[in-house]
Design a protein around this motif. Structure first.
Motif, PDB file in Angstrom:
ATOM      1  N   TYR A  37      47.169  46.873  32.963  1.00  0.00           N
ATOM      2  CA  TYR A  37      48.551  46.996  32.532  1.00  0.00           C
ATOM      3  C   TYR A  37      48.695  48.361  31.859  1.00  0.00           C
ATOM      4  O   TYR A  37      47.700  48.984  31.478  1.00  0.00           O
ATOM      5  CB  TYR A  37      48.906  45.909  31.514  1.00  0.00           C
ATOM      6  N   ARG A  38      49.940  48.775  31.683  1.00  0.00           N
ATOM      7  CA  ARG A  38      50.189  49.991  30.918  1.00  0.00           C
ATOM      8  C   ARG A  38      51.443  49.829  30.080  1.00  0.00           C
ATOM      9  O   ARG A  38      52.327  49.043  30.423  1.00  0.00           O
ATOM     10  CB  ARG A  38      50.312  51.214  31.823  1.00  0.00           C
ATOM     11  N   GLU A  42      58.073  52.959  23.708  1.00  0.00           N
ATOM     12  CA  GLU A  42      59.381  52.306  23.718  1.00  0.00           C
ATOM     13  C   GLU A  42      59.672  51.554  25.019  1.00  0.00           C
ATOM     14  O   GLU A  42      60.835  51.284  25.331  1.00  0.00           O
ATOM     15  CB  GLU A  42      60.492  53.314  23.418  1.00  0.00           C
ATOM     16  N   LYS A  43      58.644  51.224  25.750  1.00  0.00           N
ATOM     17  CA  LYS A  43      58.812  50.431  26.966  1.00  0.00           C
ATOM     18  C   LYS A  43      57.936  49.188  26.903  1.00  0.00           C
ATOM     19  O   LYS A  43      56.960  49.149  26.143  1.00  0.00           O
ATOM     20  CB  LYS A  43      58.465  51.252  28.209  1.00  0.00           C
ATOM     21  N   GLU A  44      58.274  48.199  27.711  1.00  0.00           N
ATOM     22  CA  GLU A  44      57.472  46.987  27.758  1.00  0.00           C
ATOM     23  C   GLU A  44      56.191  47.235  28.555  1.00  0.00           C
ATOM     24  O   GLU A  44      56.130  48.107  29.409  1.00  0.00           O
ATOM     25  CB  GLU A  44      58.283  45.857  28.399  1.00  0.00           C
ATOM     26  N   ARG A  45      55.193  46.425  28.236  1.00  0.00           N
ATOM     27  CA  ARG A  45      53.955  46.490  28.999  1.00  0.00           C
ATOM     28  C   ARG A  45      54.226  46.018  30.424  1.00  0.00           C
ATOM     29  O   ARG A  45      54.893  45.012  30.630  1.00  0.00           O
ATOM     30  CB  ARG A  45      52.885  45.631  28.334  1.00  0.00           C
ATOM     31  N   GLU A  46      53.677  46.766  31.399  1.00  0.00           N
ATOM     32  CA  GLU A  46      53.904  46.412  32.798  1.00  0.00           C
ATOM     33  C   GLU A  46      52.587  46.340  33.557  1.00  0.00           C
ATOM     34  O   GLU A  46      51.651  47.110  33.276  1.00  0.00           O
ATOM     35  CB  GLU A  46      54.831  47.438  33.470  1.00  0.00           C
ATOM     36  N   GLY A  47      52.521  45.452  34.510  1.00  0.00           N
ATOM     37  CA  GLY A  47      51.350  45.334  35.361  1.00  0.00           C
ATOM     38  C   GLY A  47      51.275  46.478  36.341  1.00  0.00           C
ATOM     39  O   GLY A  47      52.288  46.901  36.887  1.00  0.00           O
ATOM     40  N   VAL A  48      50.074  46.992  36.538  1.00  0.00           N
ATOM     41  CA  VAL A  48      49.861  48.151  37.404  1.00  0.00           C
ATOM     42  C   VAL A  48      49.092  47.759  38.657  1.00  0.00           C
ATOM     43  O   VAL A  48      49.529  48.028  39.776  1.00  0.00           O
ATOM     44  CB  VAL A  48      49.106  49.254  36.646  1.00  0.00           C
ATOM     45  N   ALA A  49      47.930  47.148  38.468  1.00  0.00           N
ATOM     46  CA  ALA A  49      47.074  46.813  39.609  1.00  0.00           C
ATOM     47  C   ALA A  49      46.182  45.647  39.216  1.00  0.00           C
ATOM     48  O   ALA A  49      45.731  45.580  38.063  1.00  0.00           O
ATOM     49  CB  ALA A  49      46.226  48.011  40.025  1.00  0.00           C
ATOM     50  N   VAL A  92      49.569  54.068  27.561  1.00  0.00           N
ATOM     51  CA  VAL A  92      48.288  53.473  27.202  1.00  0.00           C
ATOM     52  C   VAL A  92      47.973  52.419  28.267  1.00  0.00           C
ATOM     53  O   VAL A  92      48.816  51.563  28.554  1.00  0.00           O
ATOM     54  CB  VAL A  92      48.316  52.835  25.803  1.00  0.00           C
ATOM     55  N   TYR A  93      46.805  52.516  28.840  1.00  0.00           N
ATOM     56  CA  TYR A  93      46.392  51.601  29.903  1.00  0.00           C
ATOM     57  C   TYR A  93      45.425  50.565  29.315  1.00  0.00           C
ATOM     58  O   TYR A  93      44.450  50.919  28.643  1.00  0.00           O
ATOM     59  CB  TYR A  93      45.719  52.378  31.033  1.00  0.00           C
ATOM     60  N   VAL A 111      46.445  57.661  28.698  1.00  0.00           N
ATOM     61  CA  VAL A 111      46.547  58.578  29.834  1.00  0.00           C
ATOM     62  C   VAL A 111      47.814  59.402  29.633  1.00  0.00           C
ATOM     63  O   VAL A 111      48.905  58.849  29.483  1.00  0.00           O
ATOM     64  CB  VAL A 111      46.612  57.815  31.170  1.00  0.00           C
ATOM     65  N   THR A 112      47.644  60.716  29.607  1.00  0.00           N
ATOM     66  CA  THR A 112      48.778  61.624  29.439  1.00  0.00           C
ATOM     67  C   THR A 112      48.817  62.590  30.616  1.00  0.00           C
ATOM     68  O   THR A 112      47.833  63.275  30.892  1.00  0.00           O
ATOM     69  CB  THR A 112      48.668  62.409  28.122  1.00  0.00           C
ATOM     70  N   VAL A 113      49.955  62.611  31.295  1.00  0.00           N
ATOM     71  CA  VAL A 113      50.138  63.497  32.442  1.00  0.00           C
ATOM     72  C   VAL A 113      51.186  64.544  32.052  1.00  0.00           C
ATOM     73  O   VAL A 113      52.362  64.238  31.879  1.00  0.00           O
ATOM     74  CB  VAL A 113      50.604  62.732  33.688  1.00  0.00           C
TER      75      VAL A 113
END
Length: 115
Positions: A37-38, A42-49, A92-93, A111-113
């Protein structure tokens, strides 16, 4: 109990790559599912893979074709290979595991891009 330890985060330029690792304190094949997840500011945690053991994978639409999840049971480790990174991947992952009806989380890796 399952302990999850992540590593591999950092700062990368847009278009670059990173590989995250999540090492579990138990055999990953003893889990039902592991994944990532990531959470951006100010955003909700979301599933990635996710990987449903031993090898069925699924991805969020936003990362399909760019991220790859894989598992190495000999090392009790799940990986997230992230290619073609974008600024919106900054977050944040967190590693996730589902085992015996319980959910476990890692401590998170940044992780910062950015250029």
């Amino acid at each position: 109990q399952v302990q999850l330890v992540e590593s591999g985060g950092g700062l990368v330029q847009p278009g670059g790559s990173l590989r995250l690792s999540c090492t579990a304190s138990v055999s990953i094949f003893s889990t039902r599912m592991m994944g990532w997840y990531r959470q951006a500011p100010e955003k909700e945690r979301e599933g990635v893979a996710f990987i449903t053991m031993p090898s069925t994978t699924s991805y969020a639409d936003s990362v399909k074709g760019r991220f790859t999840i894989s598992a190495d049971n000999t090392k009790n480790t799940v990986y997230l290979q992230m290619n073609s990174l974008k600024p919106e991947d900054t977050a944040v992952y967190y590693c996730y595991a589902f085992r015996s009806g319980q959910v476990y989380w890692g401590q998170g890796t940044q992780v910062t891009v950015s250029s």
